[in-house]
Design a protein around this motif. Structure first.
Motif, PDB file in Angstrom:
ATOM      1  N   ARG A 139      37.577  50.073  49.867  1.00  0.00           N
ATOM      2  CA  ARG A 139      37.456  51.519  49.605  1.00  0.00           C
ATOM      3  C   ARG A 139      38.827  52.164  49.816  1.00  0.00           C
ATOM      4  O   ARG A 139      39.524  51.850  50.774  1.00  0.00           O
ATOM      5  CB  ARG A 139      36.432  52.180  50.544  1.00  0.00           C
TER       6      ARG A 139
ATOM      7  N   ARG B 188      35.631  40.920  49.933  1.00  0.00           N
ATOM      8  CA  ARG B 188      34.471  41.162  49.069  1.00  0.00           C
ATOM      9  C   ARG B 188      34.618  42.478  48.304  1.00  0.00           C
ATOM     10  O   ARG B 188      34.421  42.530  47.094  1.00  0.00           O
ATOM     11  CB  ARG B 188      33.191  41.193  49.910  1.00  0.00           C
ATOM     12  N   GLU B 189      34.990  43.551  49.019  1.00  0.00           N
ATOM     13  CA  GLU B 189      35.164  44.857  48.390  1.00  0.00           C
ATOM     14  C   GLU B 189      36.026  45.733  49.271  1.00  0.00           C
ATOM     15  O   GLU B 189      36.222  45.451  50.454  1.00  0.00           O
ATOM     16  CB  GLU B 189      33.810  45.511  48.140  1.00  0.00           C
TER      17      GLU B 189
ATOM     18  N   GLU C 152      44.186  48.893  43.779  1.00  0.00           N
ATOM     19  CA  GLU C 152      44.019  47.469  43.477  1.00  0.00           C
ATOM     20  C   GLU C 152      45.351  46.780  43.180  1.00  0.00           C
ATOM     21  O   GLU C 152      45.473  45.583  43.303  1.00  0.00           O
ATOM     22  CB  GLU C 152      43.054  47.284  42.301  1.00  0.00           C
TER      23      GLU C 152
END
Length: 320
Positions: free
Chosen positions: A315, A312-313, A319
């Motif tokens: 930290r 989902r995400e 990328e």
């Protein structure tokens, strides 16, 4: 003075579930222990396995204060093994360290566990706990899973994997190449290497009183993965059992025919025993069919490219 580029990088992979009260203590201990030795540096990959508590908020808070702490938030609960493999896709270290999020792993014994792997004699080292600090059913489930691995995967009899493991980078790289949705951690390691050391140490009590998130259902799911993921021996056992029952039925039929020929007027008794045999053999047949169906279902899901996990995400993760 030693530069960062000359240091040996350790990648800690932590699957997180119901650990909002313990994950920060685990993180602090890792930092303190690695800081003891200037020859080493660390990165931490914490994977939130869609935990129902506020552990993701904790992970974000830690990551914002330490760029070496990388947090991954999964869309759905995938299980501990898949969470670990998800973390392997983001590692950069020379050695990979698997630990739990509940503070039970004795991270202060890290150098003792790392030694056999760094020596080059072993590719993997796992902790060996004299006493397990877990509920009886979880210990029983772990023993059953280990028994399955020994019989189906030819795992050495004395080997038992624990929650604190160090491995060389190439082992983790090979393991993460497994893309099917039913990974079995012990099976993946054993497919890569048999050079595995066991290092005696003491497991600690859990760092809070919340209890483990590893339920009986998850334990049974791990058992099913071990039974069907890396071996066709269960199908062969089914074939042997089927042959035994077919032979027994044929012999019994011959006995009945002979008895009828010898004593035509004899009344054949034993209704209860015959019914018991029928019910038992029918149950075995249904069990075998269910086992075959389990294999077929997993094959169907695998060929349809069902994803292991979805992120989902993140930290502190590049990328690219």
């Amino acid at each position: 003075m030693m530069t960062e580029s000359n240091k040996t990088l350790l990648s800690f992979v932590i699957p997180c579930y119901r650990s909002e009260h313990t994950i920060e203590a685990v993180y602090r201990e890792i930092v303190d222990v690695v800081s003891e030795n200037e020859s080493y540096d660390y990165e931490i990959i914490a994977v939130n396995d869609c935990s129902p508590d506020q552990v993701w908020t904790k992970l974000i808070s830690i990551a914002d204060g330490d760029p070496k702490f990388k947090a991954i938030n999964l869309v759905r609960n995938c299980g501990k093994n898949i969470a670990i493999l998800a973390g392997y896709h983001f590692i950069h270290g020379d050695y990979v360290v698997n630990i739990d999020d509940d503070y039970q792993c004795p991270v202060n014994e890290l150098w003792k566990l790392l030694g056999p792997v760094e020596s080059g004699q072993y590719d993997v080292a796992t902790a060996q706990y004299a006493v397990k600090k877990e509920s009886w059913w979880k210990v029983l489930g772990s023993r059953i899973n280990a028994s399955v691995a020994r019989n189906l995967l030819d795992m050495p009899k004395e080997l038992f994997f624990e929650n604190f493991v160090v491995m060389k980078r190439f082992v983790a790289d090979e393991m993460r190449s497994y893309i099917n949705p039913y990974p079995y951690f012990e099976g993946l390691i054993l497919k890569v290497t048999k050079k595995i050391a066991m290092v005696p140490m003491q497991e600690r009590e859990r760092g809070d009183d919340q209890g483990t998130g590893f339920t009986f259902r998850k334990s049974f799911s791990m058992f099913a993965n071990g039974l069907t993921a890396f071996s066709v021996k269960p199908l062969r056992i089914s074939t042997v059992l089927g042959s035994v029952f077919a032979l027994a039925g044929f012999i019994w039929m011959v006995v009945i025919i002979i008895r009828k020929l010898i004593s035509p007027a004899e009344i054949m008794e034993g209704y209860s025993s015959i019914m018991a045999i029928i019910l038992f053999s029918s149950g075995c047949i249904m069990l075998m069919l269910g086992l075959i169906g389990e294999y077929l279902g997993r094959i169907y899901i695998s060929i349809n490219h069902y994803p292991q996990y979805t992120v989902r995400e993140t930290r502190n993760i590049n990328e690219e």
